[in-house]
Each structure stands twice: as structure tokens, then as C-alpha cells.
Design a protein around this motif. Structure first.
Motif, PDB file in Angstrom:
ATOM      1  N   ALA A  48       0.909  -1.290  -0.023  1.00 29.66           N
ATOM      2  CA  ALA A  48       0.013   0.138   0.036  1.00 29.66           C
ATOM      3  C   ALA A  48       0.763   1.397   0.018  1.00 29.66           C
ATOM      4  N   VAL A  49       1.976   1.259   0.700  1.00 31.50           N
ATOM      5  CA  VAL A  49       2.727   2.527   0.733  1.00 31.50           C
ATOM      6  C   VAL A  49       3.239   2.996  -0.750  1.00 31.50           C
ATOM      7  N   LEU A  50       3.764   1.952  -1.229  1.00 36.08           N
ATOM      8  CA  LEU A  50       4.469   2.019  -2.783  1.00 36.08           C
ATOM      9  C   LEU A  50       3.413   2.756  -3.518  1.00 36.08           C
ATOM     10  N   HIS A  51       2.214   2.524  -3.731  1.00 37.16           N
ATOM     11  CA  HIS A  51       1.219   2.947  -4.617  1.00 37.16           C
ATOM     12  C   HIS A  51       0.404   4.108  -4.311  1.00 37.16           C
ATOM     13  N   TYR A  52       0.014   4.031  -2.921  1.00 35.29           N
ATOM     14  CA  TYR A  52      -0.926   4.971  -2.579  1.00 35.29           C
ATOM     15  C   TYR A  52      -0.433   5.756  -1.280  1.00 35.29           C
ATOM     16  N   ALA A  53       0.886   5.827  -0.966  1.00 35.22           N
ATOM     17  CA  ALA A  53       1.444   6.716   0.034  1.00 35.22           C
ATOM     18  C   ALA A  53       0.844   6.406   1.302  1.00 35.22           C
ATOM     19  N   GLN A  54       0.525   5.460   1.783  1.00 34.36           N
ATOM     20  CA  GLN A  54      -0.035   5.234   2.977  1.00 34.36           C
ATOM     21  C   GLN A  54       0.980   5.365   3.957  1.00 34.36           C
ATOM     22  N   GLU A  55       1.393   6.381   4.395  1.00 34.54           N
ATOM     23  CA  GLU A  55       2.758   6.452   5.054  1.00 34.54           C
ATOM     24  C   GLU A  55       2.957   7.734   5.820  1.00 34.54           C
ATOM     25  N   CYS A  56       3.279   7.645   7.203  1.00 36.18           N
ATOM     26  CA  CYS A  56       3.589   9.049   7.660  1.00 36.18           C
ATOM     27  C   CYS A  56       5.016   8.943   8.703  1.00 36.18           C
ATOM     28  N   PHE A  57       5.437   9.885   8.710  1.00 37.29           N
ATOM     29  CA  PHE A  57       6.791   9.914   9.834  1.00 37.29           C
ATOM     30  C   PHE A  57       6.781  11.046  10.675  1.00 37.29           C
ATOM     31  N   GLU A  58       7.724  11.021  11.518  1.00 36.77           N
ATOM     32  CA  GLU A  58       8.108  11.950  12.569  1.00 36.77           C
ATOM     33  C   GLU A  58       9.732  12.509  12.379  1.00 36.77           C
ATOM     34  N   LEU A  82       2.111  11.685  15.541  1.00 39.69           N
ATOM     35  CA  LEU A  82       2.286  10.406  14.643  1.00 39.69           C
ATOM     36  C   LEU A  82       0.760   9.924  14.952  1.00 39.69           C
ATOM     37  N   GLN A  83       0.282   9.814  16.085  1.00 37.55           N
ATOM     38  CA  GLN A  83      -1.120   9.176  16.088  1.00 37.55           C
ATOM     39  C   GLN A  83      -2.145  10.077  15.179  1.00 37.55           C
ATOM     40  N   ASP A  84      -2.020  11.312  14.939  1.00 32.86           N
ATOM     41  CA  ASP A  84      -2.702  12.419  14.469  1.00 32.86           C
ATOM     42  C   ASP A  84      -2.541  11.998  12.923  1.00 32.86           C
ATOM     43  N   SER A  85      -1.516  11.861  12.428  1.00 31.89           N
ATOM     44  CA  SER A  85      -1.318  11.416  11.089  1.00 31.89           C
ATOM     45  C   SER A  85      -1.915  10.032  10.573  1.00 31.89           C
ATOM     46  N   CYS A  86      -1.671   9.205  11.611  1.00 32.36           N
ATOM     47  CA  CYS A  86      -2.135   7.866  11.354  1.00 32.36           C
ATOM     48  C   CYS A  86      -3.610   7.821  11.210  1.00 32.36           C
ATOM     49  N   ARG A  87      -4.325   8.512  12.120  1.00 29.67           N
ATOM     50  CA  ARG A  87      -5.733   8.777  12.002  1.00 29.67           C
ATOM     51  C   ARG A  87      -6.326   9.218  10.700  1.00 29.67           C
ATOM     52  N   ILE A 125      16.292  11.549  14.929  1.00 25.17           N
ATOM     53  CA  ILE A 125      15.461  10.295  15.211  1.00 25.17           C
ATOM     54  C   ILE A 125      14.198  10.384  14.204  1.00 25.17           C
ATOM     55  N   ARG A 126      14.175   9.350  13.354  1.00 25.05           N
ATOM     56  CA  ARG A 126      13.326   9.304  12.248  1.00 25.05           C
ATOM     57  C   ARG A 126      12.441   8.093  12.583  1.00 25.05           C
ATOM     58  N   PRO A 127      11.333   8.205  12.977  1.00 24.11           N
ATOM     59  CA  PRO A 127      10.147   7.123  13.067  1.00 24.11           C
ATOM     60  C   PRO A 127       9.417   7.409  11.708  1.00 24.11           C
ATOM     61  N   VAL A 128       8.895   5.993  11.275  1.00 25.56           N
ATOM     62  CA  VAL A 128       8.250   5.982  10.113  1.00 25.56           C
ATOM     63  C   VAL A 128       7.128   4.757  10.060  1.00 25.56           C
ATOM     64  N   LEU A 129       6.221   5.197   9.694  1.00 28.13           N
ATOM     65  CA  LEU A 129       5.176   4.073   9.789  1.00 28.13           C
ATOM     66  C   LEU A 129       4.168   3.991   8.409  1.00 28.13           C
ATOM     67  N   PHE A 130       4.146   2.518   8.019  1.00 30.70           N
ATOM     68  CA  PHE A 130       3.771   2.540   6.638  1.00 30.70           C
ATOM     69  C   PHE A 130       2.843   1.217   6.400  1.00 30.70           C
ATOM     70  N   LEU A 183      -0.855  17.068   8.446  1.00 30.36           N
ATOM     71  CA  LEU A 183      -0.376  15.686   8.941  1.00 30.36           C
ATOM     72  C   LEU A 183       0.949  15.650   8.409  1.00 30.36           C
ATOM     73  N   LYS A 184       1.730  14.730   8.898  1.00 30.37           N
ATOM     74  CA  LYS A 184       3.261  14.518   8.683  1.00 30.37           C
ATOM     75  C   LYS A 184       3.360  13.302   7.532  1.00 30.37           C
ATOM     76  N   VAL A 185       2.580  13.356   6.539  1.00 31.48           N
ATOM     77  CA  VAL A 185       2.559  12.418   5.625  1.00 31.48           C
ATOM     78  C   VAL A 185       3.396  12.385   4.348  1.00 31.48           C
ATOM     79  N   GLY A 186       3.996  11.476   3.878  1.00 31.19           N
ATOM     80  CA  GLY A 186       4.980  11.673   2.861  1.00 31.19           C
ATOM     81  C   GLY A 186       4.501  12.292   1.680  1.00 31.19           C
ATOM     82  N   GLY A 187       3.329  11.972   1.373  1.00 31.60           N
ATOM     83  CA  GLY A 187       2.794  12.830   0.155  1.00 31.60           C
ATOM     84  C   GLY A 187       2.766  14.077  -0.110  1.00 31.60           C
TER      85      GLY A 187
END
Ligand code: PLP
Ligand code: COI
Length: 340
Positions: A48-58, A82-87, A125-130, A183-187
Motif C-alpha cells: 500500500a505504501v508504494l502505490h497509495y503513499a499510506q505512510e507517515c513519519f516523525e 504520529l497518532q494524528d497522522s495515522c488517524r 530520530i526518524r520514526p516512520v509508519l507505513f 499531517l506529517k505524511v510523505g505525500g
């Protein structure tokens, strides 16, 4: 390895460290933290992250203090964001205690990469969630990976604490009025890539984005929030399409500590001509003073520093923030987490 790093000449780039920490979400729950040495990930070609950028980071930092202790700045705020971005993009929230445990673990494991006090560098420090689920239809993933790695960094903009020029153009938007700008999303960063490259090609540090609806008000600048100083006031944009910067929030509090007034409100472009000082702020940018903002479309220049010297209030705020982060000044706001 860390013995070979010239700490004081580090820029803002990736320097390999030893360990990263990961956590997988599957079957509706987050698993245990895992420690890895391998800096690569094995990802399905249809993830999902590669095609539809479902990703966020800090992005947050650890500092070696004057007393030798390691201080991490505002972990909890980054965990909440990060939780706000996930939501915001339909990903499961990582619990705050797991976030904090992962950060402390990865910093501890890579302790030898924390730059020494006085070097001007810090540990980024770079957390990333995808989303990792293989899919082709547009829908949220059901499996996710959280990874946090660290890398020692120097200044984000060349020259460190020195005023540099920025450009302003109505040609670019990084976010839509009801989009993902807060939001802190890669897109968002993909959307700003052309603007970033164009500004660098023209010799500027970054682009000022205007509010995407009316194109009247200042939103933010590159990967940083904007603030200005007018007399004894700290003025910063209120907008639903900017990232709520933790540095900006902290500086607003420090400005009040310094006896300044804080104004968070829309800032029309023309108001730039009334400001005494201007700065970009963020974890990476810290405070990056602005020497001038060149309005490319109208051929107009707003100037804040002729000689590249940061203004008096920017300097006071920078010194105060740095002093807290490095343990030279007491942390009266509870912003610091110590590494054991
Ligand atoms: N605005 C954008 C678009 C950013 O990428 C960042 C960096 O995180 C900031 C502002 C500054 O936020 P913070 O101070 O929380 O790092
Ligand atoms: C930060 O300041 O932490 C950022 O994320 C900015 C940038 C490097 C994307």
C-alpha cells in the motif's frame, strides 16, 4: 563507524548507524518491538505504501548535554502527532508508550553516534509508519510496519544559524485547503518536491507556500513553520494546511518566557514588509533566520537582514531553545526525556 565521524562538519544527510527498531501491526494489533541491524526492508511490490503513499513519519532529536547526559526533546508531542497522522490516513495509531519505548531503545543502542556536546550536531530520530499489505484497489492496508532509525546530523540549511534567502511563489501548493497539510505524511513532501528543487536551483533555501485557497496568507516555508518578530511580538501563521510544528509551539512558549507577546493568526503577504525579523523553525531547521523573501511573481523583495546576521530576538530564542536542549538551562516545561 562513529570514530571516523567529523561531528562538526556534518550536514543534514544520512550517516549509517548500527541498529533500528521495528514493530509490526497484523491481525488488528501491534506486536513486540524488534531490534534489527539490517537497514533495508523486504517489501511486497504491491504494498500500500508504494502505490497509495499510506505512510507517515516523525522527526525529533537527542542531544548530548553539557553534563554528559542525553536529552530527547518532546517525545510525547511527536508520538501524539504520529497518532494524528495515522488517524488522518486510516492507519492504526501506535500507542504512546510503545513509541517512547522504541525511541529510547534505538537511541540507547546507537549511543556512540550521539554527537558530542559543543559539536553543533545532534542525533536525528526518524520514526516512520507505513502500510505493507499487497493491494491494487484503493483502500487502507491491514498490515503496517513501524520503524525508527537514527542518524547524526548537522544544520539543515547551509551555514547553520545564519540568515539565508527564501523565495515566495504562487506557482506551488504543498497541500489543499481540506487536504493533508496538517499531517506529517510523505505525500505532502512529494507534492513539494518540484518547489524544493526549483528554489535550490535559484539559490534559495526553500519556498514559502501561501494558503492554498486564497493565496493571500503565509502558510509555511519548505519543511518548516514560519514566524516573524515585530517589536516585542512573536507572530506565526494560523492555518489548517500547515504542520503543527512542535518547535514553533515551544518557541511560542519561550517567547512568552522572554516577556514577548505571541500572536497566532493569518499573516497576509503584504504584512511581511512590517516585520523586523523572520525565521523558519522546525526540528531539522531549529531556527533558520530569513535574510529576505523574494516574491518571484511580483518582483518584490522583503528584507530582514542585510549582512546575514540573525536578528536580536531570533538569537535570544535560538539561544534559549539550545540551552534547554543541551542542559545549560533548566527545563521548566517538562520537555526533556533523559536517556538512562
Ligand atoms: N512544517 C513541515 C512541513 C515540516 O516538515 C516540519 C518538520 O517536521 C515542520 C514544519 C516543523 O515541525 P517540528 O518543529 O515539529 O519539527
Ligand atoms: C523535521 O524537521 O524533523 C523534518 O521532518 C523536516 C524534514 C527533514 C522533512
Amino acid at each position: 563507524m562513529s570514530e571516523n565521524i567529523d561531528w562538526s562538519s556534518l550536514g543534514f544527510g544520512y550517516v549509517p548507524t548500527e541498529f533500528n527498531v521495528r514493530c509490526t501491526y497484523s491481525n488488528g494489533e501491534w506486536g513486540e518491538l524488534r531490534v534489527m541491524e539490517d537497514p533495508t526492508i523486504n517489501l511486497h511490490i504491491s504494498a500500500a505504501v508504494l502505490h497509495y503513499a499510506q505512510e507517515c513519519f516523525e522527526g525529533l532529536k537527542a542531544f548530548r548535554g553539557v553534563d554528559g547526559k542525553v536529552r530527547i526533546f518532546r517525545i510525547e508531542e511527536n508520538g501524539k502527532r504520529l497518532q494524528d497522522s495515522c488517524r488522518g490516513i486510516k492507519m492504526p495509531e501506535l500507542p504512546l508508550d510503545k513509541f517512547q519505548e522504541a525511541i529510547l531503545k534505538v537511541v540507547k543502542l546507537n549511543e556512540k553516534f550521539i554527537p558530542p556536546y559543543g559539536s553543533g550536531a545532534s542525533l536525528y530520530i526518524r520514526p516512520v509508519l507505513f502500510g505493507t499489505t499487497p493491494l491494487v484497489g484503493v483502500k487502507p492496508a491491514t498490515e503496517f510496519e513501524f520503524v525508527v532509525f537514527v542518524t547524526p546530523v548537522g544544520p539543515y540549511f547551509k551555514g547553520g544559524f545564519q540568515a539565508t534567502p527564501f523565495m515566495l511563489s504562487r506557482k506551488y501548493d504543498r497541500a489543499a485547503p481540506l487536504g493533508t497539510g496538517s499531517l506529517k505524511v510523505g505525500g505532502n513532501y512529494a507534492a513539494g518536491m518540484t518547489a524544493t528543487v526549483d528554489s535550490h536551483d535559484l539559490g534559495y533555501s526553500a519556498v514559502f507556500y501561501l494558503d492554498p485557497k486564497e493565496k493571500k496568507y503565509i502558510d509555511e516555508c519548505g519543511a518548516a513553520n514560519f514566524f516573524a518578530i515585530k517589536g516585542n511580538s512573536y507572530i506565526t501563521p494560523k492555518s489548517s494546511s500547515i504542520l503543527p510544528s512542535i518547535t514553533n509551539k515551544s518557541l511560542s512558549i519561550l517567547a512568552e518566557d522572554l516577556g514577548m507577546t505571541v500572536e497566532r493568526r493569518p499573516i497576509a503577504v503584504e504584512e511581511l514588509s512590517t516585520f523586523d525579523e523572520a525565521g523558519a523553525c522546525g526540528t531539522a531547521a531549529v531556527i533558520s533566520p530569513v535574510s529576505k523573501i523574494v516574491d518571484i511573481d511580483n518582483n518584490h523583495i522583503y528584507e530582514f537582514s542585510k549582512d546575514g546576521k540573525p536578528g536580536e530576538k531570533c538569537t535570544a530564542l535560538y539561544n534559549k531553545l539550545r540551552a534547554i536542549q543541551h542542559g545549560e538551562e533548566e527545563d521548566t516545561h517538562g520537555w526533556i526525556t533523559f536517556l538512562d
